[in-house]
Design a protein around this motif. Structure first.
Motif, PDB file in Angstrom:
ATOM      1  N   GLY A   1      60.716  32.092  52.665  1.00 23.77           N
ATOM      2  CA  GLY A   1      59.977  32.233  51.423  1.00 23.77           C
ATOM      3  C   GLY A   1      58.754  33.118  51.495  1.00 23.77           C
ATOM      4  O   GLY A   1      58.011  33.204  50.521  1.00 23.77           O
TER       5      GLY A   1
ATOM      6  N   TYR B   1      57.375  36.863  51.624  1.00 22.73           N
ATOM      7  CA  TYR B   1      57.859  38.224  51.442  1.00 22.73           C
ATOM      8  C   TYR B   1      56.857  39.044  50.642  1.00 22.73           C
ATOM      9  O   TYR B   1      55.966  38.516  49.991  1.00 22.73           O
TER      10      TYR B   1
ATOM     11  N   HIS C   1      56.953  41.865  47.672  1.00 22.21           N
ATOM     12  CA  HIS C   1      57.868  42.312  46.629  1.00 22.21           C
ATOM     13  C   HIS C   1      57.226  43.459  45.857  1.00 22.21           C
ATOM     14  O   HIS C   1      56.168  43.287  45.264  1.00 22.21           O
TER      15      HIS C   1
ATOM     16  N   SER D   1      62.377  45.257  39.928  1.00 23.67           N
ATOM     17  CA  SER D   1      62.305  45.155  41.389  1.00 23.67           C
ATOM     18  C   SER D   1      62.630  46.493  42.027  1.00 23.67           C
ATOM     19  O   SER D   1      63.618  47.137  41.671  1.00 23.67           O
TER      20      SER D   1
ATOM     21  N   VAL E   1      62.097  44.550  48.536  1.00 27.12           N
ATOM     22  CA  VAL E   1      61.537  43.310  49.071  1.00 27.12           C
ATOM     23  C   VAL E   1      61.553  43.417  50.587  1.00 27.12           C
ATOM     24  O   VAL E   1      62.547  43.842  51.182  1.00 27.12           O
TER      25      VAL E   1
ATOM     26  N   ASN F   1      62.878  36.250  51.074  1.00 26.46           N
ATOM     27  CA  ASN F   1      62.555  35.736  49.751  1.00 26.46           C
ATOM     28  C   ASN F   1      63.430  34.553  49.354  1.00 26.46           C
ATOM     29  O   ASN F   1      63.608  34.246  48.191  1.00 26.46           O
ATOM     30  N   ASN F   2      63.979  33.866  50.337  1.00 23.18           N
ATOM     31  CA  ASN F   2      64.747  32.644  50.117  1.00 23.18           C
ATOM     32  C   ASN F   2      64.082  31.564  50.960  1.00 23.18           C
ATOM     33  O   ASN F   2      63.887  31.745  52.165  1.00 23.18           O
TER      34      ASN F   2
END
Length: 189
Positions: free
Chosen positions: A54, A56, A58, A66, A69, A73-74
């Motif tokens: 989580g 990141y 961006h 977007s 990234v 981002n998960n």
């Protein structure tokens, strides 16, 4: 005051010595510059997720689309990734030289800015292990093809070794339709 906190209802900006903490959602208009009087400058992204994912960076354009990234981002994935959302190349540059290029179609160039194959290398290739054909046939295939050859001919293999080396190679001459018209096996010991 070092910071203006007017209108910030879900953020907390604190300073302890030379460390500034920003907790919550805070928009920064303009550029953020990190300067340290010591030898190291650090930007820490700290997630309160126990799995470590989580975090990141961006990048978005002014239309909030977007662009790319960098990071994970998960929240369930702590692998480092670089994701490009537009059909643009990804470059890795060192000392002002574009060392690696990744095209949107997956072609990768090492020391090649316009790769035209899944891997194109501008220079010598050195391997400490075997080069393995991952196909499903029983024979491994290594094809040397010159740019002017339609059927894979015109290649040269230099085999350099000591007096105890054993080399075996087989040549097959094929016509355009794939019919083998001549075959010769050479064993050298």
């Amino acid at each position: 005051a070092m910071f203006s906190t007017s209108g910030l209802t879900d953020s907390l900006i604190t300073q302890a010595g030379s460390i500034i903490d920003i907790a919550g959602n805070t928009d920064i208009t303009g550029s953020l510059k990190i300067t340290n009087t010591g030898p190291v400058s650090i930007l820490n992204l700290i997630s309160f997720n126990s799995t470590g994912g989580g975090n990141y960076i961006h990048a978005r354009n002014s239309s909030n689309e977007s662009l790319w990234v960098f990071g994970a981002n998960n929240i369930n994935d702590d692998r480092v990734s670089l994701s490009q959302y537009k059909p643009n190349d990804i470059f890795i540059t060192t000392n002002g030289i574009q060392a690696i290029t990744i095209k949107p179609n997956g072609d990768v160039g090492i020391n090649k800015t316009l790769p035209s194959a899944k891997l194109e290398v501008g220079g010598d290739i050195k391997a400490s292990g075997a080069i393995i054909d991952s196909g499903t046939t029983t024979l491994a295939n290594l094809t040397l093809k010159s740019l002017n050859s339609g059927y894979g001919g015109g290649g040269v293999i230099d085999i350099m070794g000591g007096p105890q080396d054993f080399v075996r190679y087989e040549t097959n001459v094929k016509l355009g339709g794939g019919t083998t018209v001549a075959s010769q096996v050479y064993d050298m010991n």
